[in-house]
Design a protein around this motif. Structure first.
Motif, PDB file in Angstrom:
ATOM      1  N   ALA A 122       0.904  -1.446  -0.073  1.00 39.70           N
ATOM      2  CA  ALA A 122      -0.022   0.070   0.196  1.00 39.70           C
ATOM      3  C   ALA A 122       0.834   1.214  -0.148  1.00 39.70           C
ATOM      4  O   ALA A 122       2.030   1.316   1.187  1.00 39.70           O
ATOM      5  N   ALA A 123       0.199   1.752  -1.032  1.00 36.31           N
ATOM      6  CA  ALA A 123       1.107   3.687  -0.804  1.00 36.31           C
ATOM      7  C   ALA A 123       0.711   4.017   0.957  1.00 36.31           C
ATOM      8  O   ALA A 123      -0.443   4.475   0.276  1.00 36.31           O
ATOM      9  N   VAL A 124       1.676   4.717   1.480  1.00 31.79           N
ATOM     10  CA  VAL A 124       1.629   5.401   1.904  1.00 31.79           C
ATOM     11  C   VAL A 124       2.016   7.108   2.001  1.00 31.79           C
ATOM     12  O   VAL A 124       2.503   7.906   3.062  1.00 31.79           O
ATOM     13  N   GLY A 125       2.318   7.954   0.779  1.00 31.27           N
ATOM     14  CA  GLY A 125       3.110   8.955   0.172  1.00 31.27           C
ATOM     15  C   GLY A 125       3.567   8.421  -0.997  1.00 31.27           C
ATOM     16  O   GLY A 125       3.510   7.887  -1.670  1.00 31.27           O
ATOM     17  N   PRO A 126       4.294   9.121  -1.630  1.00 29.31           N
ATOM     18  CA  PRO A 126       3.922   9.511  -2.943  1.00 29.31           C
ATOM     19  C   PRO A 126       5.525   8.795  -3.233  1.00 29.31           C
ATOM     20  O   PRO A 126       5.583   8.282  -4.769  1.00 29.31           O
ATOM     21  N   ARG A 127       6.646   8.507  -2.870  1.00 28.60           N
ATOM     22  CA  ARG A 127       7.275   7.163  -2.690  1.00 28.60           C
ATOM     23  C   ARG A 127       7.608   5.499  -1.497  1.00 28.60           C
ATOM     24  O   ARG A 127       9.267   5.508  -1.458  1.00 28.60           O
ATOM     25  N   GLU A 128       6.580   6.609  -1.157  1.00 28.95           N
ATOM     26  CA  GLU A 128       6.822   5.552   0.563  1.00 28.95           C
ATOM     27  C   GLU A 128       5.576   4.149   0.294  1.00 28.95           C
ATOM     28  O   GLU A 128       4.324   4.900  -0.119  1.00 28.95           O
ATOM     29  N   ALA A 132      11.095   2.766   1.407  1.00 27.71           N
ATOM     30  CA  ALA A 132      11.148   4.151   1.073  1.00 27.71           C
ATOM     31  C   ALA A 132      12.162   4.418   0.033  1.00 27.71           C
ATOM     32  O   ALA A 132      12.977   3.109   0.349  1.00 27.71           O
ATOM     33  N   PRO A 133      12.256   5.022  -0.893  1.00 21.21           N
ATOM     34  CA  PRO A 133      14.213   5.498  -1.506  1.00 21.21           C
ATOM     35  C   PRO A 133      15.304   5.516  -0.449  1.00 21.21           C
ATOM     36  O   PRO A 133      15.394   5.642   0.635  1.00 21.21           O
ATOM     37  N   GLY A 134      15.904   3.825  -1.189  1.00 21.72           N
ATOM     38  CA  GLY A 134      17.547   3.903  -0.248  1.00 21.72           C
ATOM     39  C   GLY A 134      17.241   3.413   1.638  1.00 21.72           C
ATOM     40  O   GLY A 134      17.723   3.229   2.036  1.00 21.72           O
ATOM     41  N   SER A 135      15.804   2.796   1.731  1.00 26.19           N
ATOM     42  CA  SER A 135      16.054   2.362   3.001  1.00 26.19           C
ATOM     43  C   SER A 135      14.568   0.775   3.314  1.00 26.19           C
ATOM     44  O   SER A 135      14.027   1.661   2.095  1.00 26.19           O
ATOM     45  N   VAL A 136      14.448   0.468   3.835  1.00 38.16           N
ATOM     46  CA  VAL A 136      13.348  -0.654   4.310  1.00 38.16           C
ATOM     47  C   VAL A 136      13.892  -0.750   5.145  1.00 38.16           C
ATOM     48  O   VAL A 136      14.625  -1.604   6.362  1.00 38.16           O
ATOM     49  N   THR A 137      12.396  -0.786   5.984  1.00 34.81           N
ATOM     50  CA  THR A 137      12.795  -0.960   7.511  1.00 34.81           C
ATOM     51  C   THR A 137      10.984  -1.471   7.901  1.00 34.81           C
ATOM     52  O   THR A 137       9.756  -1.179   7.619  1.00 34.81           O
TER      53      THR A 137
END
Length: 148
Positions: free
Chosen positions: A80-86, A103-108
């Motif tokens: 599910a998208a929670v932001g434009p790139r998240e 997110a761009p550059g990270s996975v949490t």
């Protein structure tokens, strides 16, 4: 495979028309039918070689693209998208189910859950319900977590 038939038919008709034109231009005699058969055989054998190469390449691509080892155990169940790139992504890793924030550059890792707690649409035990989607379930799960 049905599309390839439509692509092959014009090639066959062009080759046959070329062979017929050469046969008509040749002096009459027994040589024309032999030349026609030779041209037709050459065209069909070349076509067979090209098709065999295409099939071999497709098989090789499919073979190399198949996940191997630990990557075969990972399955994305929903996102599910929670932001434009998240995005929030639900991933099954063996017997674990992880909720990940991407997110761009990270996975949490946001949460870890049991497979029984999965929503029906993503492979839980109950039959899927058409009105429940992953974003709605995620919102409900987050509300339950915040209530604790």
């Amino acid at each position: 495979m049905h599309r390839s038939r439509f692509l092959i038919l014009p090639l066959l008709s062009l080759g046959a028309a070329d062979a017929l034109a050469q046969a008509a231009a040749a002096p009459s005699g027994n040589a024309a039918p032999a030349e026609l058969a030779g041209s037709l055989f050459q065209m069909l054998s070349g076509l067979a070689v090209v098709i065999a190469l295409l099939l071999a390449c497709l098989w090789l691509i499919r073979r190399l693209a198949a996940p191997r080892g630990s990557a075969a155990a990972i399955k994305v169940l929903g996102a599910a998208a929670v932001g434009p790139r998240e995005r929030v992504v639900l991933v099954r890793l063996g017997e674990q189910v992880l909720v990940l924030g991407v997110a761009p550059g990270s996975v949490t890792k946001l949460h870890e859950m049991r497979p029984e707690d999965l929503p029906p649409a993503t492979g839980g035990g109950a039959p899927p319900s058409p009105q429940r989607s992953f974003p709605a379930w995620l919102k409900q799960a987050m509300e339950r977590r915040d209530a604790r």
